[in-house]
Structures are given as structure tokens and as C-alpha cells.
Scaffold this motif. Structure first.
Motif, PDB file in Angstrom:
ATOM      1  N   LEU A  11      -9.560  -3.571  -6.967  1.00 30.69           N
ATOM      2  CA  LEU A  11      -9.316  -4.557  -8.028  1.00 30.69           C
ATOM      3  C   LEU A  11      -7.899  -4.486  -8.590  1.00 30.69           C
ATOM      4  O   LEU A  11      -7.531  -5.299  -9.429  1.00 30.69           O
ATOM      5  CB  LEU A  11     -10.336  -4.370  -9.160  1.00 30.69           C
ATOM      6  CG  LEU A  11     -11.779  -4.660  -8.747  1.00 30.69           C
ATOM      7  CD1 LEU A  11     -12.751  -4.235  -9.837  1.00 30.69           C
ATOM      8  CD2 LEU A  11     -11.956  -6.155  -8.443  1.00 30.69           C
ATOM      9  N   ARG A  12      -7.115  -3.523  -8.135  1.00 30.02           N
ATOM     10  CA  ARG A  12      -5.720  -3.459  -8.599  1.00 30.02           C
ATOM     11  C   ARG A  12      -4.758  -3.617  -7.403  1.00 30.02           C
ATOM     12  O   ARG A  12      -4.209  -4.686  -7.191  1.00 30.02           O
ATOM     13  CB  ARG A  12      -5.477  -2.158  -9.375  1.00 30.02           C
ATOM     14  CG  ARG A  12      -4.254  -2.204 -10.277  1.00 30.02           C
ATOM     15  CD  ARG A  12      -2.959  -1.919  -9.552  1.00 30.02           C
ATOM     16  NE  ARG A  12      -2.925  -0.597  -8.936  1.00 30.02           N
ATOM     17  CZ  ARG A  12      -1.995  -0.239  -8.054  1.00 30.02           C
ATOM     18  NH1 ARG A  12      -1.029  -1.072  -7.686  1.00 30.02           N
ATOM     19  NH2 ARG A  12      -2.017   0.969  -7.498  1.00 30.02           N
ATOM     20  N   ASP A  13      -4.631  -2.603  -6.557  1.00 27.67           N
ATOM     21  CA  ASP A  13      -3.720  -2.736  -5.413  1.00 27.67           C
ATOM     22  C   ASP A  13      -4.259  -3.816  -4.470  1.00 27.67           C
ATOM     23  O   ASP A  13      -3.501  -4.618  -3.919  1.00 27.67           O
ATOM     24  CB  ASP A  13      -3.591  -1.396  -4.665  1.00 27.67           C
ATOM     25  CG  ASP A  13      -2.160  -1.096  -4.255  1.00 27.67           C
ATOM     26  OD1 ASP A  13      -1.390  -2.056  -4.090  1.00 27.67           O
ATOM     27  OD2 ASP A  13      -1.807   0.084  -4.082  1.00 27.67           O
ATOM     28  N   GLY A  14      -5.585  -3.849  -4.282  1.00 28.65           N
ATOM     29  CA  GLY A  14      -6.198  -4.855  -3.399  1.00 28.65           C
ATOM     30  C   GLY A  14      -5.966  -6.253  -3.926  1.00 28.65           C
ATOM     31  O   GLY A  14      -5.638  -7.176  -3.175  1.00 28.65           O
ATOM     32  N   ASP A 169       2.362   7.108  -0.504  1.00 28.07           N
ATOM     33  CA  ASP A 169       3.279   6.640   0.537  1.00 28.07           C
ATOM     34  C   ASP A 169       3.338   5.125   0.310  1.00 28.07           C
ATOM     35  O   ASP A 169       2.684   4.344   0.989  1.00 28.07           O
ATOM     36  CB  ASP A 169       2.731   6.975   1.925  1.00 28.07           C
ATOM     37  CG  ASP A 169       3.642   6.439   3.033  1.00 28.07           C
ATOM     38  OD1 ASP A 169       4.815   6.146   2.742  1.00 28.07           O
ATOM     39  OD2 ASP A 169       3.162   6.290   4.180  1.00 28.07           O
ATOM     40  N   THR A 170       4.143   4.744  -0.653  1.00 24.87           N
ATOM     41  CA  THR A 170       4.159   3.366  -1.163  1.00 24.87           C
ATOM     42  C   THR A 170       4.489   2.334  -0.095  1.00 24.87           C
ATOM     43  O   THR A 170       3.979   1.218  -0.129  1.00 24.87           O
ATOM     44  CB  THR A 170       5.193   3.298  -2.319  1.00 24.87           C
ATOM     45  OG1 THR A 170       4.798   4.267  -3.290  1.00 24.87           O
ATOM     46  CG2 THR A 170       5.265   1.929  -2.952  1.00 24.87           C
ATOM     47  N   VAL A 171       5.364   2.702   0.840  1.00 32.05           N
ATOM     48  CA  VAL A 171       5.790   1.709   1.829  1.00 32.05           C
ATOM     49  C   VAL A 171       5.165   1.949   3.210  1.00 32.05           C
ATOM     50  O   VAL A 171       5.570   1.341   4.199  1.00 32.05           O
ATOM     51  CB  VAL A 171       7.338   1.637   1.929  1.00 32.05           C
ATOM     52  CG1 VAL A 171       7.917   1.069   0.655  1.00 32.05           C
ATOM     53  CG2 VAL A 171       7.936   3.007   2.228  1.00 32.05           C
ATOM     54  N   ALA A 200      -4.099  11.291  -2.906  1.00 31.73           N
ATOM     55  CA  ALA A 200      -3.305  10.633  -1.851  1.00 31.73           C
ATOM     56  C   ALA A 200      -3.497   9.129  -1.952  1.00 31.73           C
ATOM     57  O   ALA A 200      -4.603   8.650  -2.239  1.00 31.73           O
ATOM     58  CB  ALA A 200      -3.774  11.114  -0.489  1.00 31.73           C
ATOM     59  N   HIS A 201      -2.412   8.390  -1.709  1.00 36.67           N
ATOM     60  CA  HIS A 201      -2.470   6.923  -1.818  1.00 36.67           C
ATOM     61  C   HIS A 201      -1.596   6.383  -0.687  1.00 36.67           C
ATOM     62  O   HIS A 201      -0.374   6.513  -0.727  1.00 36.67           O
ATOM     63  CB  HIS A 201      -1.927   6.520  -3.195  1.00 36.67           C
ATOM     64  CG  HIS A 201      -1.838   5.062  -3.444  1.00 36.67           C
ATOM     65  ND1 HIS A 201      -2.626   4.418  -4.384  1.00 36.67           N
ATOM     66  CD2 HIS A 201      -1.048   4.095  -2.911  1.00 36.67           C
ATOM     67  CE1 HIS A 201      -2.327   3.130  -4.402  1.00 36.67           C
ATOM     68  NE2 HIS A 201      -1.362   2.910  -3.516  1.00 36.67           N
ATOM     69  N   CYS A 202      -2.231   5.804   0.335  1.00 41.86           N
ATOM     70  CA  CYS A 202      -1.463   5.430   1.526  1.00 41.86           C
ATOM     71  C   CYS A 202      -1.517   3.938   1.818  1.00 41.86           C
ATOM     72  O   CYS A 202      -2.585   3.321   1.745  1.00 41.86           O
ATOM     73  CB  CYS A 202      -2.005   6.171   2.736  1.00 41.86           C
ATOM     74  SG  CYS A 202      -1.829   7.948   2.563  1.00 41.86           S
ATOM     75  N   HIS A 203      -0.364   3.414   2.191  1.00 40.85           N
ATOM     76  CA  HIS A 203      -0.301   2.011   2.632  1.00 40.85           C
ATOM     77  C   HIS A 203      -0.254   1.986   4.157  1.00 40.85           C
ATOM     78  O   HIS A 203       0.116   2.952   4.817  1.00 40.85           O
ATOM     79  CB  HIS A 203       0.878   1.295   1.973  1.00 40.85           C
ATOM     80  CG  HIS A 203       0.524   0.899   0.564  1.00 40.85           C
ATOM     81  ND1 HIS A 203       0.000  -0.332   0.261  1.00 40.85           N
ATOM     82  CD2 HIS A 203       0.571   1.588  -0.602  1.00 40.85           C
ATOM     83  CE1 HIS A 203      -0.249  -0.389  -1.039  1.00 40.85           C
ATOM     84  NE2 HIS A 203       0.086   0.763  -1.597  1.00 40.85           N
ATOM     85  N   ASN A 204      -0.629   0.801   4.694  1.00 38.36           N
ATOM     86  CA  ASN A 204      -0.953   0.746   6.116  1.00 38.36           C
ATOM     87  C   ASN A 204       0.095   0.045   6.974  1.00 38.36           C
ATOM     88  O   ASN A 204      -0.230  -0.473   8.037  1.00 38.36           O
ATOM     89  CB  ASN A 204      -2.304   0.025   6.250  1.00 38.36           C
ATOM     90  CG  ASN A 204      -3.037   0.426   7.497  1.00 38.36           C
ATOM     91  OD1 ASN A 204      -2.854   1.553   7.986  1.00 38.36           O
ATOM     92  ND2 ASN A 204      -3.832  -0.480   8.044  1.00 38.36           N
TER      93      ASN A 204
HETATM   94  O1  KIV Z   1       1.707   2.248  -3.678  1.00 36.60           O
HETATM   95  C1  KIV Z   1       1.994   2.704  -4.790  1.00 36.60           C
HETATM   96  O2  KIV Z   1       2.930   3.482  -4.975  1.00 36.60           O
HETATM   97  C2  KIV Z   1       1.172   2.282  -5.916  1.00 36.60           C
HETATM   98  C3  KIV Z   1       1.399   2.985  -7.204  1.00 36.60           C
HETATM   99  C4  KIV Z   1       1.379   2.049  -8.352  1.00 36.60           C
HETATM  100  C5  KIV Z   1       0.404   4.075  -7.343  1.00 36.60           C
HETATM  101  O3  KIV Z   1       0.302   1.463  -5.771  1.00 36.60           O
END
Ligand code: KIV
Ligand code: ZN
Length: 513
Positions: A11-14, A169-171, A200-204
Motif C-alpha cells: 500500500l506504500r511502495d506498491g 537496495d533502492t535502485v 531488507a528492502h529490495c527492488h527488482n
Molecule cells: O526503496 C527505498 O529506498 C524505499 C525507502 C523509502 C525505504 O522505499
């Protein structure tokens, strides 16, 4: 087995994905389903970003009981205070503050020195701790940050009171070995790291979000952040269902477990796809339409002899049923209501009556109604918002022949309650409908994208249309379902316009109070 917490950010990043705009009731519906799914923390939105987000986060914090509800805030006092006003209703108020730490972000975006960034981070966490017992601090673009700077700033924010440290890993640039090594480095070099939860927070972007998240767990992360169906900024986030199922199926290797209720995965995935209008790719792991389809003769033969030949996950694990045919045209209100309760809906009598009418109308055209059809009808009732007057489709008629010019005649009720009628041509039936609707609504419309899919199987399946357009310069996605795809398309078009009208009204209301 060690338990890994699941932090859902659908509901936030998505919701930050291009083309997604959920209203409060849709967000609430997804939040309730995420609670059933068993997520430990759910990020309900970014309260300071808009009045709509504020209201949705507040409503979710007031409703959800068994998951922690959090919201995102920049490292500024006003964001933190606004977030408190929305999140204080939660059983365990939790705030998520982020601040960039990579040289690229600090220099070009924040225009701050590393020392200034440390000071802002510490002040913001101290301020948040005046209200919130739980504060997660995220080092945005952590993976591209200097590891020793990360060690320094993380130590300071822990001293200031942070209870979770997130290293995104924001990018989506990391490889599993590198991302794991960052966690290992922090674990070994931040003195007080064991006092906090590590996330951990990973982008794809390179397709490695799930693998990277698992590498982080193997190197000390206690929590993974993910979204349903992997939706999110650009190429999305780690897919929650893939992570949870991978840890479960390969527990012989990983030895970790989550609190996810696997039986709720399919339903959650479908709900998110339905309400966001984001289709799930057919071959997507775990929840794709083909994830359990065995097509080649050799595979089918193997499956008939022994399912373990080609099946490592059973469809039953994730709650995939065979979409049973459940009700028919002679089913009464009582049977309908019982089925709604069995499917987990808790609708008022008025909503049940409206849903029953929609069910009867569908049953007149379609012999048997499946569970998928019922989910669509009932969810649509559940998310009916306030009574803000909007455009309503009254009728649509299309004349089409392969040797003639397609022509649509449409009548709609406008927000002022007047009945309007128009007709127009187009190079195809859908274009004729869009051209006609464009004449009927006030304001400028520009169609960006359009898609139709079927709900369930069979030639009489319901058709779902998703329309992405800009209305008076603002992007909006609408969707609707009908047995006829042309009717669904007209309704989806108006739904996109109506969402903008409601957004505008909320915005001007917020300004006036
Ligand atoms: O990808 C990111 O760095 C974020 C932060 C706001 C946690 O979504
Ligand atoms: Zn992110």
C-alpha cells in the motif's frame, strides 16, 4: 527455526507504481486481506503526502488489529507529527522514517554533507520517539552508500531510539553476494546492532529482489520488506508470495519460517491485481495463471503417474481452488448471503441486497456463477465509496459491421444528475465508445492504456476492462467488470474519470478545512 518478520509495503511502495491509484475503501480492503495473510507489519501509506493517504492510513490503523500498521515519513518534524495523527490509533504505533545516505543522493538530491545528514537523521528519530514506541529508520540507497558511513549513522540512530534499521537496495543494483555482505558488515561493525531489528528492502530492477532478500536473511536480517505480486516503483519490489513460499519450500536449506498463512496467498494476489488494475504475468512464480499448468505431453504423463515428477509447490498450498461453480440462477438470497460469509465478506444488509441484485442480473445471463465471479461482485460492493455524485453509465449501444464505420450511442447521468446522450464513430467499437464518452464528460481526456481480460474461464466468463487515462492533465486508472467487454470498457473509462473527480473534491475539501 528462526522466524523472519514480513513487512508488507503493497500500500506504500506498491501503490507508488505507475498508473495505480487506490481509494480509501480499496486500501482498507487490501489491508484487511493482508492481515488475514499474516503479515507482521503493513505499511499503509505516506500520511503526509496527501489528504487521501492520511485518511486511508488512519482508517487502516483504526481497523487492523493483528498486524502492526506503519506509515512512511521524511525526516522532517511536520511529516512525523502528521503521521502520528494518522497512526496513533494502532495497537502498536510504528513509524518508518527514511533519509538518503549514498554520496549520489546526499550530493545531488539532499544537497547536504554527511555530517548534516547524520544530524538530521538523529533529530528526526528523537522527535519520532516522543510519540512512537516503534521507529524504523531507513538509509535510502543504503546499498550504494559508503559502508563505514552507514556504520556511523546507524550507530547514531540506534542511540537516538530507532527500533528497526532498514538497509534498502533502492535502485535494485545489488547482487545477492554483495547485498548479503553489506548486512554482514553492519552486523559485525555496529556495536549496538543486536538491540534492533534489521530489515531488507529490495527492488527488482535486475530481477534479483527475492534472491537479494534471502541473502540478507542469511547474513542477519530479521525482517524482509516486500509487496504482493512484486508491484512497486519501476520494476517493483521483492514479491512477498515468492519470498514466503521459497523459504517454506526450501526450509531444508534455509531453516527460516515466516508467519504467512499460505492459504491466503492466491486470494490476496487476486485482490491486489483486481483493485490496482495491475495484471499478473501468466508465468509469474507462485501466483501466475500458468504457475501450476503442465503443458507438454511428457510433463502431463509424468504428473499423471506421480505429481512429484514436476510439481514442487501444490496449488492447494497457496489456496488455489478449482474455482468451483457455486451458485446458479435459482439460488436465493439466503444461500447467496451464506456463501458471502463463507468467503469472508462482512457486508451490511443494504450492501448484501445490492450484491444480490448484481448476482441475479449476472445469473440471468450466465448459467452458473463461480467463486471468482462472486469475489468480484462482493468486492465491488465492499469498496463502494461515499455518495459523491459522479458520472454513471445508463446505456451503451454499438453498431459494428466489418464493412461499416463503428458507431456508439451512450447515455450517462452526470454529477449534476442530468441525463446526457451522445453518439460518435471510431475506427473500432472501443474507440467509438471512448470518443462518445469524451464528448459527454466535462474536461480533457487523453487515453493512455487499455486492457481487457477475463475473470475465470469459459466462454461466458466476466470481462474485466482496465483503462488508464489522463483527465484534466492528471493520470488515473479505472476498472470495471461486466459480462460484455464493451460495457465493461465504458464503465472502466467512467471509473477512471470518477476517481479524479472524487480526488479533486477531497483535495478542495482538505484545503477548505
Ligand atoms: O526503496 C527505498 O529506498 C524505499 C525507502 C523509502 C525505504 O522505499
Ligand atoms: Zn522502495
Amino acid at each position: 527455526m528462526q522466524k523472519i518478520d514480513v513487512f508488507d509495503t503493497t500500500l506504500r511502495d506498491g501503490e507508488q507504481s505507475a498508473g495505480i491509484n487506490l481509494n480509501t475503501s480499496e486500501k482498507l480492503e487490501i489491508a484487511k486481506q493482508l492481515e488475514k495473510l499474516g503479515v507482521d507489519v503493513m505499511e499503509a501509506g505516506f500520511p503526509a503526502s496527501s489528504q487521501g493517504d492520511f485518511e486511508a492510513v488512519k482508517k487502516i490503523a483504526q481497523t487492523v488489529q493483528s498486524s502492526i500498521v506503519t506509515g512512511l515519513a521524511r525526516a522532517v518534524k511536520s511529516d512525523i507529527d502528521t503521521s502520528w495523527d494518522a497512526l496513533k490509533y494502532g495497537a502498536e504505533p510504528h513509524l518508518h522514517i527514511f533519509l538518503a545516505t549514498s554520496p549520489i543522493h546526499m550530493t545531488h538530491k539532499l544537497k547536504k554533507t554527511p555530517d548534516q545528514v547524520v544530524e538530521i537523521a538523529v533529530e528526526s528519530v528523537k522527535h519520532a520517539k516522543k510519540h512512537f514506541p516503534l521507529v524504523q529508520w531507513s538509509a535510502e540507497d543504503a546499498f550504494r552508500s559508503d559502508p563505514d558511513f552507514l556504520v556511523r549513522i546507524v550507530e547514531k540512530v540506534i542511540q537516538a531510539g530507532a527500533t528497526t534499521i532498514n538497509l534498502p537496495d533502492t535502485v535494485g543494483y545489488a547482487t545477492p553476494a554483495e547485498y548479503g555482505a553489506m548486512f554482514n558488515y553492519l552486523k559485525n561493525n555496529v556495536k549496538s546492532i543486536d538491540k534492533v531489528k534489521l530489515s531488507a528492502h529490495c527492488h527488482n530492477d535486475l530481477g534479483m529482489a527475492v534472491a537479494n532478500s534471502i541473502a540478507a536473511i542469511q547474513n542477519g536480517a530479521d525482517q524482509v520488506e516486500a509487496t504482493i505480486n512484486g508491484i512497486g516503483e519501476r520494476a517493483g519490489n521483492a514479491a512477498l508470495e515468492e519470498l514466503a513460499v521459497a523459504l517454506h519450500i526450501r526450509k531444508d536449506v534455509y531453516q527460516y519460517e515466516t508467519g504467512i498463512h499460505f492459504q491466503e496467498i492466491k486470494r490476496t494476489s487476486q485482490l491486489v491485481s483486481q483493485l490496482t488494475g495491475m495484471a499478473i504475468q501468466a508465468n509469474k512464480a507462485v501466483v501466475g495463471k500458468n504457475a501450476f499448468a503442465h503443458e507438454s505431453g511428457i510433463h502431463q504423463d509424468g504428473m499423471l503417474k506421480d505429481r512429484s515428477t514436476y510439481e514442487i509447490i501444490t496449488p492447494e498450498l497457496i489456496g488455489e481452488t478449482s474455482n468451483q461453480l457455486v451458485l446458479g440462477k435459482h439460488s436465493g438470497r439466503h444461500a447467496f448471503k451464506n456463501k458471502a460469509v463463507e468467503l469472508g465478506f462482512d457486508l451490511t444488509d443494504e450492501k448484501i441486497n445490492d450484491a444480490f441484485k448484481a448476482f441475479k442480473a449476472l445469473a440471468d445471463k450466465k448459467k452458473q456463477i463461480s467463486e471468482d465471479d462472486l469475489y468480484v461482485i462482493l468486492t465491488d460492493q465492499q469498496i463502494q465509496e461515499d455518495d459523491t455524485p459522479v458520472y454513471e453509465l445508463k446505456s451503451v449501444q454499438v453498431q459494428y459491421g466489418n464493412g461499416s464505420i463503428p458507431t456508439a450511442s451512450v447515455s450517462v447521468k452526470n454529477p449534476e444528475g442530468e441525463l446526457l446522450q451522445e453518439a460518435s464513430t471510431g475506427s473500432g467499437s472501443v474507440e467509438a465508445i471512448c470518443n462518445t464518452l469524451e464528448r459527454l464528460v466535462k474536461g480533457k481526456v487523453h487515453l493512455l492504456d487499455y486492457r481487457v481480460t477475463s475473470i475465470g474461464k469459459g466462454r461466458d466468463a466476466l470481462g474485466e476492462a482496465v483503462v488508464n487515462l489522463t483527465y484534466n492533465g492528471k493520470s488515473s486508472t479505472g476498472r470495471d467488470v461486466a459480462q460484455d467487454v464493451l460495457e465493461a470498457s465504458a464503465k472502466a473509462y467512467l471509473n477512471a474519470i470518477n476517481r479524479q473527480i472524487v480526488n479533486e473534491r477531497n483535495r478542495s475539501f482538505a484545503k477548505s478545512v
